[in-house]
Enzyme design. Sequence first.
Site, PDB file in Angstrom:
ATOM      1  N   GLY A 245       0.743  -1.058  -0.071  1.00 52.86           N
ATOM      2  CA  GLY A 245       0.161   0.058   0.172  1.00 52.86           C
ATOM      3  C   GLY A 245       0.889   0.905  -0.042  1.00 52.86           C
ATOM      4  O   GLY A 245       2.164   1.095  -0.141  1.00 52.86           O
ATOM      5  N   HIS A 246       0.250   2.520   0.195  1.00 52.75           N
ATOM      6  CA  HIS A 246       0.700   3.684   0.241  1.00 52.75           C
ATOM      7  C   HIS A 246       1.190   4.158   1.516  1.00 52.75           C
ATOM      8  O   HIS A 246       1.722   5.273   1.764  1.00 52.75           O
ATOM      9  CB  HIS A 246       0.310   4.818  -0.610  1.00 52.75           C
ATOM     10  CG  HIS A 246      -0.020   4.518  -2.142  1.00 52.75           C
ATOM     11  ND1 HIS A 246      -0.228   5.299  -3.119  1.00 52.75           N
ATOM     12  CD2 HIS A 246       0.712   3.298  -2.826  1.00 52.75           C
ATOM     13  CE1 HIS A 246       0.006   4.714  -4.546  1.00 52.75           C
ATOM     14  NE2 HIS A 246       0.459   3.454  -3.989  1.00 52.75           N
TER      15      HIS A 246
END
Length: 403
Positions: A245-246
């Site tokens: 994810g970020h």
Amino acid sequence: MWHMLAVMRRNLQNTRKSPRVADENMFVDEAQVFNVKKYGAKANSDISKALLSAWKDACASKSRSQVVVPGGTYKLNEVLFEGPCKAPVDMKVQGTLQANGDHSAFKTDGWVTFQHIDGFSLSGGGTFDGQGAHAWSKVNCHEKRNCGRPPINIRFNYVSNAEVHDITSLNSKNFHINLLGCKSFNIQHISIVTPENSPNTDGIHIGRSNGIKILDTSIKTGDDCISMGDGTHEVDIEKVTCGPGHGISVGSLGKYPNEQPVSGIRVKNCTLRNTMNGVRIKTWPSSPGQSTASDMHFDNILMDNVGNPILIDQEYCPWGQCKLQVPSKVKISNVSFKNIRGTSTTHDAVKLVCSKSLPCENVEIGTIDLKYHGPEGAAKTTCLNIRPKFSGQQNPVTCSKKS
């Protein structure tokens, strides 16, 4: 006699260990359980009408009620569960609900939406399968300022005194879970899963909400694991595992006019693994209006192979959608990053880039140990328009030069 006392004592202990289950079931009369099968629902078929009918009857009940989707796989079209209800409603999804894979079939940006409800729980161990692969390949909302957005898996609009636990959100076309205008809302022990290359699939997005807890949750996705938009206050995030994810993000902020302040964000005891970013605060330059983000604290975070583990980015301008030379008008203050350790995949282990017109104030960096093993040498820090306070050990040494 002693045997009976032992059994009673054991039952009492079990109740204390599982207050969630007890709270949901102890006041639900058998007559107030609305099983979708009683409304004609069958596995491997569309249960939209049956589920909405069960909800309507449960919502009209004058005492606490349950809507039950038993084990099995069911098709579900776009549905809106509207309140207010006369008493709290629990929805138990024990099976798998599957969305239409074609995003163009949806009229709104929500697949399953709960709205205007006070007193609600969603649980059951079931799965909301958004079947998002087709949408990911067709819609580039992550690159365009305006586009027809595909639906979010589960939306909560103006829902209060609620709990979501023990469910899975799978392969959403857009955000997995979106909270708008919610109050006193607990999310615990859920699983969110999409591939790393799925665009704009934020795990949990929170906007204009207050009193939110996210605990003991696993998020694997293609965008922010958790993102917090404007008007968000008093959020506690703990024991969340994020990756891919970020990262966990406050923002992005400052993109639209009339945004509301953000405050009271607490992230602690979390693990980020193989994420593009770590914990970050991001605001757009060239903001159309002025706002604030304050009282944000990140503590005891493990970073495992994470890019930019600690990041304040007030020059957030993806795909050239803004005027980078015009400073952000979001004022950031009262922030701390403490007890953050692990490994960075980028040279900039700590990057604090604040607004030239509104420099960050009262930012504390305490006990940082971040290592980088790459061709650029040891980990470094970048500081711009900020003068942090320091406590504990610093590795790398943060803001060693005046900025």
